[in-house]
Design an enzyme around this catalytic site. Structure first.
Site, short mmCIF file in Angstrom:
data_model
loop_
_atom_site.label_atom_id
_atom_site.label_comp_id
_atom_site.label_asym_id
_atom_site.label_seq_id
_atom_site.Cartn_x
_atom_site.Cartn_y
_atom_site.Cartn_z
CG ASP A 145 -2.04 -1.08 1.12
OD1 ASP A 145 -2.27 -1.82 0.22
OD2 ASP A 145 -2.76 -1.38 2.27
CG ASP A 168 -12.48 -2.70 -0.47
OD1 ASP A 168 -12.24 -3.82 -0.59
OD2 ASP A 168 -12.38 -1.78 -0.90
#
Length: 249
Positions: free
Chosen positions: A9, A130
């Site tokens: 990330d 998500d």
């Protein structure tokens, strides 16, 4: 055999991990290219990259990082975060992503997402799902939609989508174990899906539990950076494959 996908990330060009998607709970781990090279040297072939700045800003921000990693490794990269427009998705592919992960647009502009699936092929598109409190979350997990998970997936599997990255947000970055029951419900509903589990992995035992539950793939990050997983030992147990899409590499 479960597919192992280490994650990077990115915020401000650096490799980071958040806790439960909270940008205020950030730990910095260094240079993304250095991490990617380490993964490749150990035999890993896949990489999941997320532009967290892009997810927050609603457009790709860290394309230069993607370009560096793709040009200096042979990893098969799926890239997500901030892909909102035709220009964004073209940028991701031009900078070396073999696949893209798209979530928010599939909620807010389903016709655009389906256009991309048709244009680029289902093998290059990963649907990001998500989940928080049973609902799909969007825009860097800053907003919750009214979309329930299984009907959301039904819409797109009916349209030919074959790959889904499912993150249980309450688990992400917590090292408390993956949401195996959630993934089993998805696989029961869609047994042919290439489901990529994400969130909560804390150890090799968690990955074994996912493999035993016949989950096709797993993304994991914080457990690597916190030294909880021996990457060399892990890949010996589950030899890495680029994916069902390794022809893209």
């Amino acid at each position: 055999m479960i597919e192992l996908i280490p994650a990077i990330d990115i915020i401000n060009g650096q490799c980071v991990r958040l806790t439960k998607g909270d940008y205020d709970q950030k730990t910095v781990y260094g240079d993304p290219l250095d991490m990617a090279r380490q993964f490749e040297a150990l035999g890993y072939q896949r990489l999941h990259m997320v532009d967290l700045d892009g997810a927050k800003s609603k457009h790709i921000v860290n394309s230069d990082v993607l370009r560096r990693v793709s040009s200096e490794t042979k990893l098969v990269i799926d890239f997500g975060g901030g892909i909102k427009t035709d220009e964004d998705i073209e940028t991701a592919f031009a900078c070396g992503a073999q696949m893209v992960t798209v979530g928010s647009i599939a909620v807010t502009q389903p016709d655009l997402f389906l256009k991309w699936v048709k244009r680029y092929g289902a093998e290059r598109m990963i649907l990001g799902a998500d989940v928080r409190n049973g609902k799909i979350s969007i825009n860097g997990w800053k907003e919750d939609s009214e979309e329930d998970l299984l009907p959301f997936l039904q819409r797109y599997t009916d349209a030919g989508v074959t790959q889904v990255l499912c993150t249980e947000i309450s688990k992400d970055g917590t090292l408390t174990g993956p949401a195996i029951e959630l993934y089993q419900r998805v696989m029961k509903a869609y047994p042919g899906l290439h489901l990529i589990a994400s969130g909560g992995v804390s150890s090799a035992d968690d990955i074994k539990a996912l493999a035993d539950a016949r989950i096709p793939a797993v993304v994991f990050g914080k457990a690597i950076y916190e030294g909880r997983i021996d990457l060399k030992d892990l890949i010996a147990k589950y030899p890495a494959t680029a994916s069902q899409n390794n022809e893209l590499s």
